[in-house]
Every structure is written in structure tokens, then in C-alpha cells.
Scaffold this motif. Structure first.
Motif, mmCIF file in Angstrom:
data_model
loop_
_atom_site.group_PDB
_atom_site.id
_atom_site.type_symbol
_atom_site.label_atom_id
_atom_site.label_comp_id
_atom_site.label_asym_id
_atom_site.label_seq_id
_atom_site.Cartn_x
_atom_site.Cartn_y
_atom_site.Cartn_z
ATOM 1 N N GLU A 1 30.815 1.972 39.419
ATOM 2 C CA GLU A 1 31.496 0.681 39.310
ATOM 3 C C GLU A 1 30.639 -0.442 39.893
ATOM 4 O OE1 GLU A 1 35.796 -1.398 40.465
ATOM 5 O OE2 GLU A 1 35.355 0.670 41.063
ATOM 6 N N TYR A 2 30.618 -1.581 39.189
ATOM 7 C CA TYR A 2 29.902 -2.764 39.655
ATOM 8 C C TYR A 2 30.896 -3.827 40.116
ATOM 9 C CZ TYR A 2 25.952 -0.594 37.243
ATOM 10 O OH TYR A 2 24.980 0.285 36.831
ATOM 11 N N ARG A 3 30.385 -4.805 40.841
ATOM 12 C CA ARG A 3 31.252 -5.869 41.370
ATOM 13 C C ARG A 3 31.904 -6.679 40.257
ATOM 14 N NH1 ARG A 3 30.972 -6.358 46.776
ATOM 15 N NH2 ARG A 3 29.090 -5.673 47.884
ATOM 16 N N THR A 4 31.290 -6.702 39.094
ATOM 17 C CA THR A 4 31.845 -7.440 37.961
ATOM 18 C C THR A 4 33.081 -6.756 37.381
ATOM 19 O OG1 THR A 4 30.413 -6.255 36.420
ATOM 20 C CG2 THR A 4 29.581 -8.329 37.317
ATOM 21 N N GLY A 5 33.304 -5.489 37.774
ATOM 22 C CA GLY A 5 34.414 -4.725 37.217
ATOM 23 C C GLY A 5 33.988 -3.792 36.116
ATOM 24 N N SER A 6 32.757 -3.932 35.638
ATOM 25 C CA SER A 6 32.255 -3.013 34.619
ATOM 26 C C SER A 6 31.966 -1.655 35.242
ATOM 27 C CB SER A 6 30.986 -3.577 33.972
ATOM 28 O OG SER A 6 29.966 -3.754 34.928
ATOM 29 N N THR B 1 26.654 4.236 29.632
ATOM 30 C CA THR B 1 27.477 3.397 28.754
ATOM 31 C C THR B 1 28.344 2.461 29.591
ATOM 32 O OG1 THR B 1 27.573 5.175 27.123
ATOM 33 C CG2 THR B 1 29.196 3.405 26.909
ATOM 34 N N ILE B 2 28.239 1.151 29.332
ATOM 35 C CA ILE B 2 29.030 0.161 30.078
ATOM 36 C C ILE B 2 30.412 0.014 29.441
ATOM 37 C CG2 ILE B 2 29.246 -2.278 30.689
ATOM 38 C CD1 ILE B 2 27.260 -0.922 32.423
ATOM 39 N N THR B 3 31.456 0.145 30.263
ATOM 40 C CA THR B 3 32.831 -0.062 29.804
ATOM 41 C C THR B 3 33.542 -1.019 30.758
ATOM 42 O OG1 THR B 3 33.675 1.832 31.085
ATOM 43 C CG2 THR B 3 32.942 2.269 28.814
ATOM 44 N N TYR B 4 34.663 -1.570 30.287
ATOM 45 C CA TYR B 4 35.503 -2.434 31.109
ATOM 46 C C TYR B 4 36.918 -1.864 31.108
ATOM 47 C CZ TYR B 4 31.861 -6.000 31.365
ATOM 48 O OH TYR B 4 30.694 -6.668 31.627
ATOM 49 N N PRO B 5 37.287 -1.092 32.133
ATOM 50 C CA PRO B 5 38.603 -0.446 32.166
ATOM 51 C C PRO B 5 39.751 -1.459 32.223
ATOM 52 C CG PRO B 5 37.114 0.519 33.790
ATOM 53 C CD PRO B 5 36.468 -0.742 33.292
ATOM 54 N N SER B 6 40.917 -1.026 31.733
ATOM 55 C CA SER B 6 42.121 -1.860 31.789
ATOM 56 C C SER B 6 42.838 -1.656 33.117
ATOM 57 C CB SER B 6 43.062 -1.497 30.647
ATOM 58 O OG SER B 6 42.462 -1.799 29.403
ATOM 59 N N HIS B 7 43.514 -2.708 33.581
ATOM 60 C CA HIS B 7 44.273 -2.657 34.833
ATOM 61 C C HIS B 7 45.633 -3.317 34.605
ATOM 62 C CE1 HIS B 7 40.630 -1.601 37.202
ATOM 63 N NE2 HIS B 7 40.020 -2.368 36.307
ATOM 64 N N GLU B 8 46.619 -2.851 35.353
ATOM 65 C CA GLU B 8 47.941 -3.467 35.304
ATOM 66 C C GLU B 8 48.196 -4.184 36.618
ATOM 67 O OE1 GLU B 8 52.661 -2.338 34.564
ATOM 68 O OE2 GLU B 8 51.095 -0.822 34.324
ATOM 69 N N VAL C 1 48.632 -6.857 31.813
ATOM 70 C CA VAL C 1 47.588 -5.858 31.615
ATOM 71 C C VAL C 1 46.300 -6.606 31.271
ATOM 72 C CG1 VAL C 1 46.805 -3.895 30.255
ATOM 73 C CG2 VAL C 1 49.221 -4.108 30.861
ATOM 74 N N PHE C 2 45.220 -6.294 31.984
ATOM 75 C CA PHE C 2 43.980 -7.040 31.795
ATOM 76 C C PHE C 2 42.782 -6.127 32.012
ATOM 77 C CE2 PHE C 2 45.298 -7.217 36.185
ATOM 78 C CZ PHE C 2 44.133 -7.024 36.914
ATOM 79 N N VAL C 3 41.633 -6.545 31.497
ATOM 80 C CA VAL C 3 40.389 -5.831 31.763
ATOM 81 C C VAL C 3 39.728 -6.479 32.979
ATOM 82 C CG1 VAL C 3 40.023 -5.052 29.402
ATOM 83 C CG2 VAL C 3 39.089 -7.255 30.141
ATOM 84 N N SER C 4 38.911 -5.712 33.679
ATOM 85 C CA SER C 4 38.371 -6.159 34.958
ATOM 86 C C SER C 4 37.560 -7.449 34.856
ATOM 87 C CB SER C 4 37.515 -5.047 35.569
ATOM 88 O OG SER C 4 36.589 -4.566 34.623
ATOM 89 N N ARG C 5 36.885 -7.682 33.728
ATOM 90 C CA ARG C 5 36.063 -8.887 33.629
ATOM 91 C C ARG C 5 36.911 -10.158 33.517
ATOM 92 N NH1 ARG C 5 33.156 -7.873 27.759
ATOM 93 N NH2 ARG C 5 35.011 -7.268 26.595
ATOM 94 N N GLN C 6 38.218 -10.012 33.273
ATOM 95 C CA GLN C 6 39.105 -11.175 33.249
ATOM 96 C C GLN C 6 39.573 -11.545 34.651
ATOM 97 O OE1 GLN C 6 41.917 -9.319 30.413
ATOM 98 N NE2 GLN C 6 41.586 -11.097 29.090
ATOM 99 N N SER C 7 39.406 -10.624 35.596
ATOM 100 C CA SER C 7 39.886 -10.851 36.960
ATOM 101 C C SER C 7 38.958 -11.794 37.715
ATOM 102 C CB SER C 7 39.977 -9.510 37.700
ATOM 103 O OG SER C 7 40.218 -9.697 39.073
ATOM 104 N N THR C 8 39.493 -12.403 38.763
ATOM 105 C CA THR C 8 38.669 -13.256 39.625
ATOM 106 C C THR C 8 37.945 -12.436 40.680
ATOM 107 O OG1 THR C 8 40.590 -13.673 41.057
ATOM 108 C CG2 THR C 8 40.128 -15.277 39.321
#
Length: 323
Positions: free
Chosen positions: A214-219, A251-258, A267-274
Motif C-alpha cells: 500500500e502507498y500513501r496515495t491509497g493505491s 499491478t496497481i489497483t485502487y481498492p474500494s472503501h465504505e 462508497v469510494f476508492v482511495s484516490r478520492q479520499s483526502t
């Protein structure tokens, strides 16, 4: 040039320097070692510098093994500036070129004296880097981060490994990569590392890394194989990861979070978070801006020697090693 400095060195006992660098240079005639207890403005512990007139190594002491590499690095400056041929080569270079070259030679000099490498070491590192780092650290007087860097240097050209030193709770202490995939950030806790560290308490770990990096960006970097081996103290774990995909990269992915707030339910993906909350480790919801603990506060403790923040595990155990 570092190898040549070692071959031609006659004024210092290299075996004594390897066993106890600080002790060997204490009360040494060719160069004086001075312990600086007061840090310079903006400086931090665990560093040093060399002054040629009179030849003096100034050391800001750190905790653990970091001083060993520091004093040998500064001794490298002393030997370079006193070499009958190399000193003139350096003087003829522009300052912007001379400084990085001299620093690189000093780094290689310190590494070769403190951490000599055999053909067997190169073979072991190429097969199981995590096992090699753990074993190598147990028989040299270098820090864990220096051990990691040395392992990276001797890996075969074209190797694809991400090397990491982490605490048992998964917090990254040091990391580096031999290829394009980025290593995890220092101070960032990896849930997957905590799991493999627990398994490494019983045996070396070699398996597919299901959690991903996991990276700080959420990816998240997926499609990785992981190896892990406990260090000799039992307080840290050496980790090596390599890609399993056909193209030789993860492989870079962006998991979903609730959203943690049931009243929101976004429900959002990590790159949408602050970003992640430092306290609870959950991503803040982009809709309501809440995390699991509803706060971003976190108590901090700073090491008086190296001026770095203690990790959560270090604050719990009271054990801290300056790197």
C-alpha cells in the motif's frame, strides 16, 4: 577508487576498523575523533563531518550501529584528501561534480570495510534476499538500513526486488527498490508486513503476498511474492518482494472503501479520499470527511538523538534504534 584506498591503506588497521570503527579511531594519531554532543542548528544526531586541518572527524553520536558507518565514511574523506594522486583529481573537478563523487567513494569505502562481501554472499542474496539480510546483519556491525543498502548493491543486474526493513507491527523503517515499482514509504504501516512478521517468528516466510503493497496515495501494488526473515534481535523483520506478473512489474489497483460513518454510507476508492487518518489508519470519506475515529490527532514523541518521530510500536515498547 574505494577498493584502491583499502588496498593502499597502511596507517590504519582495517580489521580493527571492521570490528569496532569508533573504538579503533578513538585516540588515533593520524586522525582525531571528536564527539559532538551539541547538535548544529538544523542538524540531527547520527551524523558527522571531516575537517582536514588538523585531520579531525566530528561525530554526533547516535544509538545503535549507525556511528560505525558514519565514522568510516568520514575516514574515507580523510584518505581521499590525503591520497597522492586522487586528491589532485578531485581538486581539478568543478565543485558540483567533486562533492557527489567524493561522497560516493566514501560510502563505498565504508561499506567495503564494514560489510565485506564474498561470492557466497552474492549467491545467497540473489536467491533469498530476506534470509541473506537477516543473516548478514547478525555478523556485521552495520545498521539494518545499511545492511539493506548493501544487499541491494550486490543483487545481480536486472534483479527485480523491493527490499524492506520493518517493525513487527508492519511499520517501514527503511526500503529500496532495484526496478521501476516504488518501495513503500518510511514510517508507513503495512498490514501485510505485520502478518508476515508474525509468521516469521516461527520460520522464514516465502509465499504469495495477498495483501499487496500500500502507498500513501491509497493505491495498492498487487501480484507480488514475499519473503520475510526475523533479525537477530527478534524486534524487526527483513522483507523482500518481487513481481509475479509476466511483464515483470506489480499491478496497481485502487481498492474500494465504505465510509466509517453509518449515517453517510458513501462508497469510494482511495484516490478520492483526502488521505489516511494517522490515528485509526482508515481513509477519510470524500463526502463527509470522517474517518473511523473521527479525528486526525495523534500523540508524537521525537527521539532526542536523531530527531526522528517514534513509531507506534516504538512508543509501546520503548525500544528505538537510530538509523
Amino acid at each position: 577508487m574505494a577498493s584502491k584506498l583499502i588496498e593502499e591503506c597502511t596507517e590504519f588497521d582495517l580489521d580493527a576498523l571492521r570490528d569496532d570503527p569508533v573504538g579503533a579511531l578513538t585516540d588515533c594519531e593520524p586522525v582525531k575523533l571528536v564527539f559532538e554532543e551539541d547538535l548544529p542548528s538544523g542538524g540531527c544526531g547520527g551524523g558527522g563531518y571531516y575537517r582536514p586541518d588538523p585531520p579531525t572527524i566530528h561525530l554526533h553520536p547516535a544509538i545503535g550501529r549507525r556511528d560505525n558507518f558514519t565514522v568510516l565514511h568520514e575516514l574515507g574523506h580523510h584518505l581521499q584528501q590525503g591520497h597522492p594522486e586522487w586528491a589532485f583529481v578531485l581538486l581539478e573537478l568543478p565543485v558540483e561534480r567533486r562533492r557527489p563523487i567524493e561522497e560516493s567513494v566514501s560510502n563505498h569505502f565504508a561499506a567495503q570495510v564494514l560489510m565485506p562481501i564474498t561470492d557466497r554472499d552474492r549467491e545467497d542474496a540473489s536467491v533469498h534476499p530476506a534470509d541473506f539480510m537477516a543473516g548478514f546483519y547478525s555478523r556485521v556491525n552495520a545498521s539494518r538500513s545499511a545492511t539493506l543498502i548493501r544487499a541491494r548493491e550486490i543483487l545481480p543486474a536486472g534483479s527485480r526486488w523491493i527490499l524492506v526493513v520493518a517493525e513487527l507491527d508492519g511499520t517501514v523503517i527503511a526500503s529500496s527498490s532495484t526496478y521501476a515499482d516504488l518501495p513503500p514509504a518510511k514510517g508507513f504501516r503495512q498490514e501485510g508486513f505485520a502478518r508476515v512478521a508474525l509468521e516469521a517468528l516461527d520460520r522464514p516466510v516465502r509465499q504469495f503476498f495477498s495483501e499487496g503493497l500500500e502507498y500513501r496515495t491509497g493505491s495498492v501494488l498487487d501480484d507480488l511474492y514475499i519473503e520475510a526473515a526475523l533479525d537477530v534481535s527478534g524486534q524487526y523483520v527483513f522483507i523482500a518482494l518481487r513481481p509475479t506478473s509476466m511483464n515483470g512489474q506489480g499491478t496497481i489497483t485502487y481498492p474500494s472503501h465504505e465510509c466509517a460513518d453509518e449515517g453517510c454510507g458513501e462508497v469510494f476508492v482511495s484516490r478520492q479520499s483526502t488521505g489516511k487518518c494517522d490515528e485509526c489508519g482508515s481513509f477519510r470519506c470524500p463526502e463527509c470527511h470522517k474517518c473511523a475515529c473521527m479525528t486526525t490527532s495523534r500523540p508524537t514523541t521525537v527521539c532526542g538523538q536523531c530527531r526522528t518521530m517514534y513509531s507506534r510500536a516504538e512508543m509501546q515498547t520503548g525500544n528505538h534504534e537510530c538509523f
